[in-house]
Enzyme design. Structure first.
Site, PDB file in Angstrom:
ATOM      1  N   GLU A  54      -2.151  -6.876   7.725  1.00 53.48           N
ATOM      2  CA  GLU A  54      -0.806  -6.896   8.285  1.00 53.48           C
ATOM      3  C   GLU A  54      -0.786  -7.693   9.587  1.00 53.48           C
ATOM      4  OE1 GLU A  54       2.169  -7.230   8.001  1.00 53.48           O
ATOM      5  OE2 GLU A  54       2.946  -5.245   7.466  1.00 53.48           O
TER       6      GLU A  54
ATOM      7  N   HIS B  11       0.819  -1.221   0.000  1.00 52.34           N
ATOM      8  CA  HIS B  11       0.000   0.000   0.000  1.00 52.34           C
ATOM      9  C   HIS B  11       0.856   1.276   0.000  1.00 52.34           C
ATOM     10  CE1 HIS B  11       1.070   0.835   4.176  1.00 52.34           C
ATOM     11  NE2 HIS B  11       0.923  -0.472   4.393  1.00 52.34           N
TER      12      HIS B  11
END
Length: 211
Positions: free
Chosen positions: A84, A11
């Protein structure tokens, strides 16, 4: 051999990235620069003509994936398994604060030992949840097809390690990904092969491999 390809794309930038804070599963949005990074990278990745896009459901990954989706017309499939690493008490702390408060734990992790950072997930547990999602979606690709996976640095590293068949203590040797950079895995006769790592440009053909 089907010749499929997996692009694992990190990202864009967040404010916690700039502050070197451990984000983990905390849902932090992109900065304005992070959105610009996603737009620039999406224009490049769209040229690969991906067949499918999957992404973590955290907002920083969703916003990054949306930029590529807007260019390709693909609907993004969001997966919480691509989040994550959950790192418990480490989340929200800066790198210096982690080293100061959890120095022994941090050093053991860097040595490649299995560590529940901040009381959170083991890296192998992250791979256990993320890698099967990537493999399942790659299996749906047509011959020569490309899957783009929009996720997070730690999750991408552990997923690559698992798909390449590396031992967990060696995963750290892959190194980190810059914001909105990506790694590329290609299908070979012996399984998945790392073609590019921490890249920001389109993959070039490999000429004269191993000579």
């Amino acid at each position: 051999m089907r010749g499929r390809r997996i692009v694992l794309w990190r990202h864009g930038q967040t404010s916690w990235n700039l502050e070197r804070r451990f984000q983990g599963s905390t849902d932090i949005p992109l900065t304005a620069e992070g959105l610009n990074q996603a737009r620039r990278a999406a224009r490049l990745l769209a040229a690969l003509r991906p067949d499918a896009i999957i992404a973590s459901d955290l907002v920083r990954a969703r916003a990054t994936a949306a930029e590529l989706a807007s260019l390709t017309g693909h609907e993004v499939q969001h997966e919480d398994a691509l989040r994550e690493t959950y790192a418990g008490q480490w989340q929200g702390l800066t790198h210096d604060e982690i080293v100061e408060r959890y120095g022994e734990q941090y050093a053991a992790w860097k040595r490649g030992e299995p560590v529940r950072r901040g009381g959170g997930e083991l890296e192998t547990e992250v791979a256990d949840r993320a890698a099967p999602v990537v493999e399942r979606n790659a299996d749906k690709l047509p011959d020569g097809g490309t899957l783009v996976v929009v996720s997070h640095g730690g999750t991408i590293r552990t997923t690559i390690g698992r798909l390449l068949g590396l031992e967990p203590h060696a995963w750290e040797s892959l190194g980190g990904l810059s914001n909105c950079s990506w790694s590329v895995l290609g299908e070979s006769l012996r399984g998945w092969r790392l073609l590019e790592h921490n890249a920001g440009s389109l993959p070039e053909p490999v000429l004269g491999d191993d000579d």
